[in-house]
Design a protein around this motif. Structure first.
Motif: not given
Length: 397
Positions: A231-232, A235-236, A139, A83, A345, A136, A85, A341
């Motif tokens: 966030v994981t 964002s992932q 992040l 991860s 975001a 977003s 982020p 990134a």
């Protein structure tokens, strides 16, 4: 007839090496562009050099192994990554009460939350229901100050930082995928010619996993576990699923989340934070560049996993090299790696007019560095933005 046989053999050879090369490329780019962020994140929450090297080693090793197993099991390009982020979040969070042991306890909780999201579908749907503009914006707030580092480095270390930034800018125009790895290579050269590196840097660099006894600290759980998990996922994992579906795959998220969360919780005992479904590099393994036949692209993810296992051997040398470098230069490299990134975001945060002001509030608070009751700004930004959104949503027409 002979020409036809030779052409067929050449076609089969190309069909095999194309996904293998794509997988190798994805892993090299993924590792080179963000390992410094991972090391810096672990250092920020209190890891020693040895513990940070152990964390980098275990993350690289397990994401390679899990990617190989999942891709082979489901015959899909299920590439796994750490991860990034989440590592950026750790940098912005800084030291926590209880030191690295408390951070490790928070990593374990975050991993278990990922497991729960895979086992209990309503929980997973609730996380997916967090408005993407707010996720977003959180992040973007985490990344903002990190992305200022290249500017600060050019001002304070111009002779070291300018070649790195210029290399990144030129490659961004002509070979985008290599821009960050090339910047890392130039930074390594500048560090080597300007820094007294420790003796035996490479001869004593064999990875040494270090067990870290975890402790549970409420502030660390709220300030690290929850934002790291959110966030994981946002964002992932969720974008990673979207990349796979866009390329014709329909994976069941449950085994992916359960396996990555469980392995993350175990890996945390050796200093790692979270592994997850790859999002950015996933396109290199899942797209048509990997193989024209969607049924063969899983080979790319398996080749990438093998590459990660091999790269894990160099984790100790990478950590020692980074620790000997000027911190601001390393922050500059990390900032360059995160600019794209940040751009994505920010775009995601303000693209919806309905969420724009709550998202901007989330961004401002998350970027502020605010700490209340020992809990970091990322969590408070998401809380404040969500509260404002709910207030407006339920307001009388």
């Amino acid at each position: 007839m002979t020409d036809h046989i030779q052409a067929a053999a050449a076609s089969q050879s190309t069909a095999f090496f194309q996904p293998v090369f794509s997988g190798i490329l994805a892993s090299i780019v993924g590792f080179a562009s963000s390992f410094a962020i991972v090391l810096q994140g672990l250092d920020a929450v209190g890891a020693s050099q040895g513990e940070a090297a152990s964390g980098l080693f275990i993350l690289t090793l397990v994401m390679g192994l899990v990617g190989i197993v999942l891709s082979f099991r489901f015959r899909m390009p299920l590439a796994i990554a750490w991860s990034t982020p989440g590592a950026a979040l750790l940098i912005s969070t800084g030291p926590v009460e209880g030191g690295f042991s408390a951070a490790v306890g928070a990593f374990i909780v975050a991993g278990l939350l990922v497991v729960v999201s895979g086992l209990w579908r309503p929980f997973g749907r609730a996380i997916a229901a967090i408005p993407m503009p707010l996720a977003s914006a959180m992040l973007a707030g985490i990344l903002f100050n990190l992305c200022l580092a290249p500017v600060q480095a050019v001002a304070e270390l111009p002779m070291l930082a300018l070649p790195v930034v210029l290399t990144w800018a030129v490659l961004l125009r002509f070979a985008r995928v290599w821009a960050v790895p090339a910047a890392v290579a130039v930074a390594a050269i500048m560090i080597a010619i300007s820094t007294d590196l420790p003796a035996g840097l490479f001869t004593d660099a064999w990875p040494r996993p270090i067990f870290v006894s975890p402790t549970l600290n409420l502030d660390a759980v709220i300030g690290i576990s929850i934002p790291l998990f959110v966030v994981t996922m946002a964002s992932q994992n969720i974008p990673g699923m979207a990349v796979l579906r866009a390329n014709g795959y329909e994976p069941d998220p449950s085994p992916v989340f359960v396996s990555t969360g469980a392995v993350s919780a175990v890996g945390a005992l050796f200093g790692g934070h979270l592994i997850n479904l790859a999002a950015i590099t996933a396109a290199l393994c899942a797209g048509p560049e990997a193989h024209p036949d969607t049924a063969k692209r899983y080979i790319a993810a398996m080749a990438g996993g093998v590459t990660y296992v091999l790269l894990a051997i160099g984790a100790g040398a990478a950590a020692a090299f980074i620790s000997a470098a000027p911190p601001l230069l390393i922050e500059a490299v990390a900032g360059l790696a995160l600019i794209s990134a940040l751009a994505g975001a920010l775009l995601g945060a303000v693209s919806s007019e309905r969420f724009r002001l709550p998202a901007v509030l989330t961004f401002i608070i998350a970027a502020s560095g605010l700490t209340l009751f020992g809990i970091g700004a990322a969590f408070w930004g998401l809380v404040a933005g969500g509260a404002v959104h709910m207030l407006w949503k339920n307001a009388p027409k």
